[in-house]
Design a protein around this motif. Structure first.
Motif, PDB file in Angstrom:
ATOM      1  N   THR A 162       0.867  -1.186   0.000  1.00 33.29           N
ATOM      2  CA  THR A 162       0.000   0.000   0.000  1.00 33.29           C
ATOM      3  C   THR A 162       0.901   1.231   0.000  1.00 33.29           C
ATOM      4  O   THR A 162       2.095   1.137   0.291  1.00 33.29           O
ATOM      5  N   ASN A 163       0.345   2.396  -0.322  1.00 29.71           N
ATOM      6  CA  ASN A 163       1.144   3.613  -0.435  1.00 29.71           C
ATOM      7  C   ASN A 163       1.765   4.021   0.895  1.00 29.71           C
ATOM      8  O   ASN A 163       1.206   3.757   1.955  1.00 29.71           O
ATOM      9  N   PRO A 164       2.930   4.691   0.834  1.00 30.90           N
ATOM     10  CA  PRO A 164       3.581   5.133   2.063  1.00 30.90           C
ATOM     11  C   PRO A 164       2.970   6.428   2.592  1.00 30.90           C
ATOM     12  O   PRO A 164       3.640   7.444   2.720  1.00 30.90           O
ATOM     13  N   ASP A 165       1.676   6.403   2.898  1.00 32.81           N
ATOM     14  CA  ASP A 165       1.036   7.559   3.539  1.00 32.81           C
ATOM     15  C   ASP A 165       0.257   7.036   4.754  1.00 32.81           C
ATOM     16  O   ASP A 165       0.258   5.827   5.010  1.00 32.81           O
ATOM     17  N   THR A 166      -0.395   7.920   5.478  1.00 30.29           N
ATOM     18  CA  THR A 166      -1.026   7.513   6.739  1.00 30.29           C
ATOM     19  C   THR A 166      -2.026   6.380   6.542  1.00 30.29           C
ATOM     20  O   THR A 166      -1.986   5.378   7.255  1.00 30.29           O
ATOM     21  N   ALA A 167      -2.918   6.518   5.562  1.00 34.00           N
ATOM     22  CA  ALA A 167      -3.944   5.493   5.340  1.00 34.00           C
ATOM     23  C   ALA A 167      -3.314   4.189   4.875  1.00 34.00           C
ATOM     24  O   ALA A 167      -3.714   3.102   5.306  1.00 34.00           O
ATOM     25  N   GLY A 168      -2.309   4.288   4.016  1.00 33.67           N
ATOM     26  CA  GLY A 168      -1.619   3.108   3.506  1.00 33.67           C
ATOM     27  C   GLY A 168      -0.915   2.351   4.618  1.00 33.67           C
ATOM     28  O   GLY A 168      -0.950   1.116   4.679  1.00 33.67           O
ATOM     29  N   GLU A 169      -0.277   3.097   5.523  1.00 35.08           N
ATOM     30  CA  GLU A 169       0.417   2.484   6.658  1.00 35.08           C
ATOM     31  C   GLU A 169      -0.585   1.818   7.602  1.00 35.08           C
ATOM     32  O   GLU A 169      -0.364   0.692   8.059  1.00 35.08           O
ATOM     33  N   ALA A 170      -1.672   2.532   7.915  1.00 36.85           N
ATOM     34  CA  ALA A 170      -2.690   1.979   8.827  1.00 36.85           C
ATOM     35  C   ALA A 170      -3.263   0.694   8.247  1.00 36.85           C
ATOM     36  O   ALA A 170      -3.470  -0.296   8.971  1.00 36.85           O
ATOM     37  N   THR A 171      -3.495   0.677   6.947  1.00 37.11           N
ATOM     38  CA  THR A 171      -4.031  -0.517   6.289  1.00 37.11           C
ATOM     39  C   THR A 171      -3.021  -1.662   6.359  1.00 37.11           C
ATOM     40  O   THR A 171      -3.388  -2.813   6.618  1.00 37.11           O
ATOM     41  N   ALA A 172      -1.749  -1.336   6.146  1.00 38.12           N
ATOM     42  CA  ALA A 172      -0.690  -2.360   6.191  1.00 38.12           C
ATOM     43  C   ALA A 172      -0.642  -2.994   7.585  1.00 38.12           C
ATOM     44  O   ALA A 172      -0.555  -4.220   7.718  1.00 38.12           O
ATOM     45  N   ILE A 173      -0.713  -2.168   8.614  1.00 38.38           N
ATOM     46  CA  ILE A 173      -0.648  -2.685   9.995  1.00 38.38           C
ATOM     47  C   ILE A 173      -1.861  -3.567  10.276  1.00 38.38           C
ATOM     48  O   ILE A 173      -1.742  -4.664  10.827  1.00 38.38           O
ATOM     49  N   TYR A 174      -3.033  -3.113   9.856  1.00 42.89           N
ATOM     50  CA  TYR A 174      -4.263  -3.877  10.073  1.00 42.89           C
ATOM     51  C   TYR A 174      -4.154  -5.262   9.427  1.00 42.89           C
ATOM     52  O   TYR A 174      -4.444  -6.282  10.042  1.00 42.89           O
ATOM     53  N   ILE A 175      -3.711  -5.288   8.184  1.00 38.51           N
ATOM     54  CA  ILE A 175      -3.628  -6.564   7.451  1.00 38.51           C
ATOM     55  C   ILE A 175      -2.574  -7.480   8.069  1.00 38.51           C
ATOM     56  O   ILE A 175      -2.799  -8.683   8.224  1.00 38.51           O
ATOM     57  N   SER A 176      -1.444  -6.900   8.459  1.00 36.68           N
ATOM     58  CA  SER A 176      -0.388  -7.753   9.013  1.00 36.68           C
ATOM     59  C   SER A 176      -0.853  -8.380  10.331  1.00 36.68           C
ATOM     60  O   SER A 176      -0.565  -9.543  10.611  1.00 36.68           O
ATOM     61  N   LYS A 177      -1.629  -7.635  11.137  1.00 35.80           N
ATOM     62  CA  LYS A 177      -2.149  -8.186  12.397  1.00 35.80           C
ATOM     63  C   LYS A 177      -3.124  -9.329  12.143  1.00 35.80           C
ATOM     64  O   LYS A 177      -3.239 -10.248  12.947  1.00 35.80           O
TER      65      LYS A 177
END
Ligand SMILES: [Zn+2]
Length: 198
Positions: free
Chosen positions: A143-158
């Motif tokens: 996902t993109n390296p911005d706030t929403a992209g990071e939050a989505t990445a963390i959510y999916i990895s969890k």
């Protein structure tokens, strides 16, 4: 828009709804359309409708395709055990240009609680099912390296890590807030190579 005939106004209005098209560009396109041969514009209108009618989402990766599964999912030469998660189809195409040869999963957006976009609005449930169903060695979150992209990445990895799959996040040699769609092939190649565990 005063002084313009109603069909012209309407055309400008419709074209302005397209992404990246302001009123000025819409006006320019409108005059181009009006001064072009009728057959050319019939061809354009038909092509738009044909594309709309024949293109659907791949039921595995949610790429846009005229076949289901899409060409990538049905290609046996792909390294099927690596899945790259992208926000949209443009990002998928950018990774294709960079030479990535795994498979993809298109989310069709990112988490944005302020806009009312939650996990159920993205293809996250389907991703979890896919990881359960298919033999997946690694999920690369791109996902993109911005706030929403990071939050989505963390959510999916969890969600995915407890399932025993390796989850990585692509590296960025570029500032936060940039757009994958517009990155050159080399940068994206490096981003995949430098991915890290999350
Ligand atoms: Zn597919």
């Amino acid at each position: 828009m005063e002084g313009y005939a109603r069909p012209v106004k309407k055309l400008v209005e419709e074209l302005s709804k397209l992404p990246g098209i302001g009123e000025k560009t819409a006006l320019r396109l409108t005059f181009h359309i009006l001064s072009s041969p009728k057959e050319d514009m019939e061809e354009l209108a038909r092509t738009i409708l044909d594309a709309k009618e024949s293109i659907r989402l791949c039921s595995i990766c949610f790429n846009l395709s005229d076949s289901d599964p899409c060409g990538i999912c049905s290609n046996g030469h792909r390294r099927e055990r690596r899945i790259c998660i992208v926000e949209n189809v443009n990002d998928l195409l950018a990774f294709e240009r960079s030479g990535f040869r795994g498979r993809y999963h298109v989310l069709h957006g990112v988490l944005a609680p302020m806009k009312g976009i939650g996990p159920e609005d993205l293809r996250i449930g389907e991703l979890v099912d896919r990881v359960k169903r298919e033999e997946v060695d690694e999920v690369i979150i791109a996902t993109n390296p911005d706030t929403a992209g990071e939050a989505t990445a963390i959510y999916i990895s969890k969600l995915l890590k407890p399932m025993g799959v390796r989850v990585t996040r692509i590296a960025f040699g570029v500032p936060m807030g940039s757009d994958i769609e517009y990155m050159d092939e080399l940068t994206l190649n490096k981003a995949i190579e430098g991915r890290r565990e999350v």
